[in-house]
Design an enzyme around this catalytic site. Sequence first.
Site, short mmCIF file in Angstrom:
data_model
loop_
_atom_site.label_atom_id
_atom_site.label_comp_id
_atom_site.label_asym_id
_atom_site.label_seq_id
_atom_site.Cartn_x
_atom_site.Cartn_y
_atom_site.Cartn_z
N GLU A 67 -11.66 -0.72 0.83
CA GLU A 67 -10.50 -0.14 1.39
C GLU A 67 -9.77 0.91 0.89
O GLU A 67 -10.17 1.45 0.01
CB GLU A 67 -9.51 -1.26 0.94
CG GLU A 67 -10.00 -2.81 1.54
CD GLU A 67 -8.86 -3.66 2.06
OE1 GLU A 67 -8.54 -3.43 3.09
OE2 GLU A 67 -8.52 -4.66 1.33
N ASP B 81 0.78 -1.18 0.08
CA ASP B 81 0.07 -0.07 0.13
C ASP B 81 0.98 1.23 0.16
O ASP B 81 1.77 1.44 0.96
CB ASP B 81 -0.97 -0.05 1.31
CG ASP B 81 -2.05 -0.96 1.37
OD1 ASP B 81 -1.86 -2.03 0.54
OD2 ASP B 81 -2.93 -0.78 2.02
C1 FRU Z 1 -5.11 -3.06 1.85
C2 FRU Z 1 -5.13 -3.30 3.22
C3 FRU Z 1 -5.41 -1.79 4.03
C4 FRU Z 1 -4.36 -2.00 5.07
C5 FRU Z 1 -3.02 -2.81 4.64
C6 FRU Z 1 -2.48 -3.86 5.73
O1 FRU Z 1 -4.35 -3.32 1.11
O2 FRU Z 1 -5.99 -4.25 3.77
O3 FRU Z 1 -6.56 -1.57 4.46
O4 FRU Z 1 -4.06 -0.72 5.68
O5 FRU Z 1 -3.75 -3.74 3.51
O6 FRU Z 1 -1.57 -4.42 5.07
#
Ligand code: FRU
Length: 438
Positions: A276, A50
């Site tokens: 997300e 991310d």
């Molecule tokens: C999306 C996610 C986010 C979280 C992160 C954890 O890829 O699920 O929501 O912050 O990955 O690795």
Amino acid sequence: MNEASSEVPTYRTSAWTREQAGGLARRDDVVAPVIYPPEQRLDPDLHIWDTWLVRDRDGTIADVGGYRIIVALTAPSDLLPGKRHDVATLRYFYSADGRTWATGGRIFPETEPLGQRQWAGSTVRFAANGADDLVVYYTAAGDETHEELTYSQRIVAATGGSIYGDDDGVHVEGPFDHETVLRPDGDRYETEAQSRGMIYTFRDPWYWEDPETGEAYLLLEGNTPVPEGADDCAGDPALQAFNGSVGIAHSPSGDRTDWELCDPLLDAVCVNQELERPHVVVRDGRYYLFISSHRHTFAPGIEGFDALYGFVADSLFGPYEPLNGDGLVVTNPANAPFQAYSWLAFGHRDGILVTSFFNYFDYDRPTLDDVALLPESEQFRRFGGTLAPTVRLQVDGRETRIVDTLDHAHIPLPDEDLPETFDERAARLAAERDSRSY
Ligand code: FRU
């Protein structure tokens, strides 16, 4: 800011309905090309997933001494990729040309962040009094007072840091103060104890100032409480566990650590459990709200994809309608369904660009769970761990279309000229041919 403008308007939470999401299909305009591994990862020593851009308060990509900066969740690249979420650490990277990136290091070098690990967020440069303050909003995942890994989530503001660029690159200076600014209230946003789904969410704070009012907001990923026995989803408990929402908090004082939860902007009750990394791009006076979601978080009866989904409204508070009818904006091809994830859209002069991370490639099983069945060497080999090619979207009201991709990790500044798209090239060649025939 005046008194009147610090009120949040009255609005109703928009819904992504089963009827809309029931139409999801891989149409040509929304399927990104197959991604091949780049010659080199952004940083061969790190898994990177991310990622977000350091932005100025008005949402533009910050230019810090001639550099643009990204912040990403990272883990050492010798760690089995599936384990990376448990040790996620925020690091920053900077680039003078938007193509090649240098690793800046941990964003919190001098202070321990909150949580057992840090998940996604956003980072804003506040230019004030000649100094460039850096504020980092992130998810404190896991309770640091426990020995074992926990999945609690709360939203933290890290303030007191600054950022500057010079001939040696970009420097982030602390110390930062880390303060928990939001927890789920159990009323608008589900707590972990209330959760009936596969994983509860209260994370991914995304700072944003509405250009129409100058008001400051944090968008976030949450879940709408659906009490046992409620009549949502025709009373079907199997569907009620799918209750993802795009949450929003408002800062009544404009203070960077002062936030009040408001009703969600959008939810997907009976449709999907995880909306997300919500974020907004304003174009032509319209508000484009984007989220990432997974195939496996759709409720029974809905065939979705790991994809970027989007919604459009005339104001921040909606009502939102799904883009392209069903909400699908960018997805992976059927033969590489998990090649990219965690998309981030940002405005560009003649469209919207979308970056994401290069996830599992050379892999077409129906679920990512099966990655764990591969030998470890294959789990490493098939994980991208770097930024994916940037996708270029043409946006026309409620319709979007993928028109091109740029290189892996290419993040152009908002006014940078982009290469000719395939269609533009075809049109130019046709025009040249026509003009020659006279
Ligand atoms: C999306 C996610 C986010 C979280 C992160 C954890 O890829 O699920 O929501 O912050 O990955 O690795």
